[in-house]
Design a protein around this motif. Structure first.
Motif, PDB file in Angstrom:
ATOM      1  N   TRP A 276       0.829  -1.211   0.000  1.00  0.00           N
ATOM      2  CA  TRP A 276       0.000   0.000   0.000  1.00  0.00           C
ATOM      3  C   TRP A 276       0.859   1.255   0.000  1.00  0.00           C
ATOM      4  CZ3 TRP A 276      -4.420  -0.862  -1.798  1.00  0.00           C
ATOM      5  CH2 TRP A 276      -5.153  -2.001  -1.476  1.00  0.00           C
ATOM      6  N   ALA A 277       2.006   1.205   0.693  1.00  0.00           N
ATOM      7  CA  ALA A 277       2.907   2.363   0.668  1.00  0.00           C
ATOM      8  C   ALA A 277       3.420   2.623  -0.742  1.00  0.00           C
ATOM      9  CB  ALA A 277       4.073   2.132   1.636  1.00  0.00           C
ATOM     10  N   PHE A 278       3.725   1.544  -1.482  1.00  0.00           N
ATOM     11  CA  PHE A 278       4.180   1.685  -2.877  1.00  0.00           C
ATOM     12  C   PHE A 278       3.070   2.256  -3.756  1.00  0.00           C
ATOM     13  CE2 PHE A 278       4.117  -0.224  -7.137  1.00  0.00           C
ATOM     14  CZ  PHE A 278       5.278   0.325  -7.664  1.00  0.00           C
ATOM     15  N   LEU A 279       1.859   1.699  -3.649  1.00  0.00           N
ATOM     16  CA  LEU A 279       0.743   2.178  -4.466  1.00  0.00           C
ATOM     17  C   LEU A 279       0.388   3.617  -4.115  1.00  0.00           C
ATOM     18  CD1 LEU A 279      -1.549  -1.000  -4.447  1.00  0.00           C
ATOM     19  CD2 LEU A 279      -0.117  -0.159  -6.315  1.00  0.00           C
ATOM     20  N   SER A 280       0.519   3.947  -2.842  1.00  0.00           N
ATOM     21  CA  SER A 280       0.256   5.317  -2.413  1.00  0.00           C
ATOM     22  C   SER A 280       1.226   6.290  -3.078  1.00  0.00           C
ATOM     23  CB  SER A 280       0.370   5.403  -0.889  1.00  0.00           C
ATOM     24  OG  SER A 280       0.336   6.734  -0.452  1.00  0.00           O
ATOM     25  N   LYS A 281       2.503   5.909  -3.138  1.00  0.00           N
ATOM     26  CA  LYS A 281       3.492   6.772  -3.762  1.00  0.00           C
ATOM     27  C   LYS A 281       3.311   6.831  -5.278  1.00  0.00           C
ATOM     28  CE  LYS A 281       8.449   7.718  -3.711  1.00  0.00           C
ATOM     29  NZ  LYS A 281       9.766   7.308  -3.169  1.00  0.00           N
ATOM     30  N   ARG A 282       2.832   5.743  -5.854  1.00  0.00           N
ATOM     31  CA  ARG A 282       2.671   5.665  -7.312  1.00  0.00           C
ATOM     32  C   ARG A 282       1.447   6.439  -7.793  1.00  0.00           C
ATOM     33  NH1 ARG A 282       2.162   5.956 -11.873  1.00  0.00           N
ATOM     34  NH2 ARG A 282       2.594   4.458 -13.561  1.00  0.00           N
ATOM     35  N   PHE A 283       0.327   6.330  -7.092  1.00  0.00           N
ATOM     36  CA  PHE A 283      -0.932   6.901  -7.572  1.00  0.00           C
ATOM     37  C   PHE A 283      -1.500   8.005  -6.674  1.00  0.00           C
ATOM     38  CE2 PHE A 283      -0.870   2.452  -9.081  1.00  0.00           C
ATOM     39  CZ  PHE A 283      -0.915   2.687 -10.446  1.00  0.00           C
ATOM     40  N   GLY A 284      -0.971   8.167  -5.481  1.00  0.00           N
ATOM     41  CA  GLY A 284      -1.555   9.104  -4.527  1.00  0.00           C
ATOM     42  C   GLY A 284      -2.350   8.342  -3.471  1.00  0.00           C
ATOM     43  N   LYS A 285      -2.426   8.903  -2.274  1.00  0.00           N
ATOM     44  CA  LYS A 285      -3.010   8.180  -1.145  1.00  0.00           C
ATOM     45  C   LYS A 285      -4.487   7.866  -1.338  1.00  0.00           C
ATOM     46  CE  LYS A 285       0.167  10.518   1.990  1.00  0.00           C
ATOM     47  NZ  LYS A 285       0.291  11.508   3.084  1.00  0.00           N
ATOM     48  N   PHE A 289      -6.193   4.201  -1.919  1.00  0.00           N
ATOM     49  CA  PHE A 289      -7.129   3.757  -0.882  1.00  0.00           C
ATOM     50  C   PHE A 289      -8.492   3.416  -1.480  1.00  0.00           C
ATOM     51  CE2 PHE A 289      -9.400   5.103   3.278  1.00  0.00           C
ATOM     52  CZ  PHE A 289      -9.485   3.783   3.683  1.00  0.00           C
ATOM     53  N   SER A 290      -9.030   4.327  -2.272  1.00  0.00           N
ATOM     54  CA  SER A 290     -10.387   4.137  -2.779  1.00  0.00           C
ATOM     55  C   SER A 290     -10.467   2.987  -3.773  1.00  0.00           C
ATOM     56  CB  SER A 290     -10.902   5.436  -3.409  1.00  0.00           C
ATOM     57  OG  SER A 290     -10.052   5.870  -4.462  1.00  0.00           O
ATOM     58  N   TYR A 291      -9.571   2.961  -4.738  1.00  0.00           N
ATOM     59  CA  TYR A 291      -9.652   1.894  -5.742  1.00  0.00           C
ATOM     60  C   TYR A 291      -9.143   0.557  -5.195  1.00  0.00           C
ATOM     61  CZ  TYR A 291     -11.220   5.106  -9.288  1.00  0.00           C
ATOM     62  OH  TYR A 291     -11.986   6.006 -10.008  1.00  0.00           O
ATOM     63  N   GLY A 292      -8.267   0.614  -4.199  1.00  0.00           N
ATOM     64  CA  GLY A 292      -7.904  -0.618  -3.510  1.00  0.00           C
ATOM     65  C   GLY A 292      -9.103  -1.227  -2.810  1.00  0.00           C
ATOM     66  N   SER A 334      -2.416   7.948   7.527  1.00  0.00           N
ATOM     67  CA  SER A 334      -1.513   8.656   6.632  1.00  0.00           C
ATOM     68  C   SER A 334      -2.162   9.918   6.069  1.00  0.00           C
ATOM     69  CB  SER A 334      -1.088   7.724   5.494  1.00  0.00           C
ATOM     70  OG  SER A 334      -0.247   8.384   4.585  1.00  0.00           O
ATOM     71  N   ILE A 335      -3.417   9.808   5.661  1.00  0.00           N
ATOM     72  CA  ILE A 335      -4.100  10.937   5.022  1.00  0.00           C
ATOM     73  C   ILE A 335      -4.384  12.060   6.007  1.00  0.00           C
ATOM     74  CG2 ILE A 335      -6.252  11.611   3.852  1.00  0.00           C
ATOM     75  CD1 ILE A 335      -6.272   8.823   2.568  1.00  0.00           C
ATOM     76  N   VAL A 336      -4.613  11.739   7.277  1.00  0.00           N
ATOM     77  CA  VAL A 336      -4.966  12.785   8.237  1.00  0.00           C
ATOM     78  C   VAL A 336      -3.834  13.799   8.402  1.00  0.00           C
ATOM     79  CG1 VAL A 336      -4.129  11.673  10.360  1.00  0.00           C
ATOM     80  CG2 VAL A 336      -6.110  13.164  10.454  1.00  0.00           C
ATOM     81  N   PRO A 421     -10.455  15.698  -1.660  1.00  0.00           N
ATOM     82  CA  PRO A 421      -9.922  16.919  -2.283  1.00  0.00           C
ATOM     83  C   PRO A 421      -8.435  17.171  -2.090  1.00  0.00           C
ATOM     84  CG  PRO A 421     -11.120  17.456  -0.282  1.00  0.00           C
ATOM     85  CD  PRO A 421     -11.322  15.998  -0.510  1.00  0.00           C
ATOM     86  N   LEU A 422      -7.754  16.414  -1.223  1.00  0.00           N
ATOM     87  CA  LEU A 422      -6.349  16.703  -0.945  1.00  0.00           C
ATOM     88  C   LEU A 422      -5.458  15.657  -1.595  1.00  0.00           C
ATOM     89  CD1 LEU A 422      -6.573  17.650   2.865  1.00  0.00           C
ATOM     90  CD2 LEU A 422      -6.792  19.130   0.857  1.00  0.00           C
ATOM     91  N   ASP A 423      -4.739  16.056  -2.648  1.00  0.00           N
ATOM     92  CA  ASP A 423      -3.766  15.182  -3.280  1.00  0.00           C
ATOM     93  C   ASP A 423      -2.375  15.766  -3.086  1.00  0.00           C
ATOM     94  OD1 ASP A 423      -3.730  17.360  -4.956  1.00  0.00           O
ATOM     95  OD2 ASP A 423      -4.633  16.317  -6.665  1.00  0.00           O
ATOM     96  N   GLN A 424      -1.379  15.213  -3.761  1.00  0.00           N
ATOM     97  CA  GLN A 424      -0.005  15.670  -3.552  1.00  0.00           C
ATOM     98  C   GLN A 424       0.183  17.123  -3.976  1.00  0.00           C
ATOM     99  OE1 GLN A 424       3.007  13.432  -5.620  1.00  0.00           O
ATOM    100  NE2 GLN A 424       4.700  14.438  -4.560  1.00  0.00           N
ATOM    101  N   GLU A 425      -0.375  17.505  -5.099  1.00  0.00           N
ATOM    102  CA  GLU A 425      -0.218  18.883  -5.571  1.00  0.00           C
ATOM    103  C   GLU A 425      -0.843  19.865  -4.588  1.00  0.00           C
ATOM    104  OE1 GLU A 425      -1.729  19.273  -9.486  1.00  0.00           O
ATOM    105  OE2 GLU A 425      -0.256  17.934 -10.399  1.00  0.00           O
TER     106      GLU A 425
END
Length: 469
Positions: A276-285, A289-292, A334-336, A421-425
């Protein structure tokens, strides 16, 4: 800045004990007090249920205390040192009740225990969130914390299985697990507290009170969305751990397999955390999370269709539950951290303790609600856990709830989090604004220091002040 693995392992060691204590308190202590101490099922169950309700008060208060009262040691360090002995005393109180101990004693022990538990866990999570401003590095820190948390649970499950195979009774098992955890506390807490640095936090405004804090939280849209998802993670995880033993014994007719399935799910909480840490870094948290959860919603349904007596397919199906457990532990915590940045920009306050207290609270409430909900539904379909043969309708209801219940909850998480609404950007923009606030805060404090110095300096008659008017 990327923190080294060794530093993160040292910092997250306390999560071993924090995660390990959940199994005896949730599974063994109720049986211990109901049967060995003699309080009975109804009294014991009521006290443990009220303890969860009391968390609604204590968890936010612990978070506010952690935010409001720093010390020369920092914001979080001293609260972990204060919480550790309270944690240990509460656990020992419950483990060694005096002769004639009743409901009041148990309630007092649980109260002390959960105060210490909340002080240590909330402080650890808030401290972890404040260690790095980077979107992905925060996720990595939380992955270490939750992996250590799940490892503690797994270790205690293995130890309890060893005690059970050794012929230990309920009292011996409770004493063995509790004493082991209390001995481990200073071993894992002191290195983390003494050798991990805290970073200064932003405080640009005077601290608001309890009611005002709740009002601000209520106005935080991303937090509301995350708390809703986190409550549902508690429901999903609660169904997994509440129904597995019934599922193995009554639906599969393999009572011994229940412990194996729980072990597989708990082990998955550790093993699949890096995924999950890898997928989070690859696609965003929130995307991971949602598509997982959407994928797990489909895969979990297979649990309902495992044939009676089929051990291997059941174990394979529960591997996906292990994947889910790791996701449910990792993503909300992580998201909080990013939601906290949003709050800092909106209010000028860094309330990590309060926000993490709320997230741990919603998950615990979901766990508690899952037990009541599942038992109520099983009663409606006529399921009797002690009956040798339940009607097909009851068994089908048990299968549908065990496989379909978590699947529905994973689907709800997908719907809630897919447009978070909160992504990396966005988080990078928030951090830029926070840096601007921090710079303004330093200028304000510098001016205040000059004013304070001059106010204490005796000015000779006719001299001019250095402060512009």
């Amino acid at each position: 800045m990327r923190l080294s693995n060794s530093r993160l392992i040292l910092f997250t060691l306390p999560a071993l004990v924090i995660g390990g204590v959940g199994l005896p308190v949730a599974s063994f202590f109720p049986k211990y007090y109901a049967e060995h101490v003699g309080l009975g099922l109804a009294t014991t169950g009521t006290i443990f249920m009220l303890a969860r309700i009391w968390d609604v008060v204590t968890d936010p208060m612990v978070g506010i205390l952690s935010d409001r009262f720093p010390s020369p040691m920092g914001r979080r360090r001293h609260w972990m040192l204060i919480g550790m002995p309270i944690f240990a005393i509460g656990l020992l109180m419950m483990t060694f009740p005096p002769i004639g101990a009743g409901a009041v004693y148990l309630a007092a022990g649980i109260f002390v225990f959960y105060i210490g538990y909340s002080l240590t866990y909330v402080s650890l999570l808030a401290w972890g969130a404040e260690m790095s401003p980077d979107y992905h590095e925060r996720g990595r820190i939380m992955a270490f914390i939750q992996a250590m948390f799940a490892s503690g649970t797994l270790c205690v499950i293995l130890y309890s299985a060893y005690l059970a195979t050794s012929g230990a009774g309920i009292r011996d098992m409770v004493v063995g697990m509790s004493v082991l955890l209390v001995i481990a506390m200073p071993i894992v807490f002191f290195p983390a507290v003494l050798f991990t640095k805290e970073k200064p936090c932003l405080q640009t405004k005077s601290f608001v009170g309890f009611r005002e804090s709740l009002r601000i939280v209520a106005a935080n849209g991303p937090l509301q969305r995350l708390l809703a998802a986190d409550f549902i993670t508690g429901l999903a995880a609660g169904l997994i751990f509440t129904l597995t033993l019934f599922y193995a014994q009554n639906a599969l007719k393999l009572p011994v397999l229940g412990s194996v399935l729980l072990l597989v799910a708990a082990a998955g909480g550790v093993v699949f955390m890096p995924l999950w840490a890898f997928l989070s870094k690859r696609f965003g948290k929130h995307i991971a999370f949602s598509y997982g959860c959407l994928s797990l919603s489909v895969l979990t349904v297979f649990i309902a269709f495992v044939p009676q007596g089929a051990a291997a397919p059941a174990v394979a199906a529960y591997m996906f539950q292990g994947v889910a457990i790791s996701a449910l532990l990792y993503f909300p915590k992580s998201i909080v951290a990013d939601v906290i940045d949003y709050d800092v920009v909106k209010t000028g306050q860094e309330r990590s303790g309060l926000f993490y207290a709320l997230v741990t609270l919603t998950h615990k409430l979901g766990l508690a609600a899952a037990t009541g909900l599942s038992f109520y539904i099983l009663a409606l379909v006529g399921f009797e856990p002690l009956a040798e043969d339940n009607p097909d309708s009851a068994i089908n209801g048990l299968r549908a709830l065990t496989g379909g219940g978590p699947a529905v909850f994973y689907l709800f998480i997908f719907l809630i989090m897919r447009r978070f609404p909160l992504d990396q950007e966005t988080q990078i923009e928030l951090r830029m604004q926070i840096e601007m606030l921090a710079g303004a805060d330093k200028e304000t404090k510098s001016a205040a220091s000059i004013l304070a110095t001059n106010s204490k300096t005796e000015i000779e008659p006719g001299a001019q002040s250095a402060i512009p008017k």
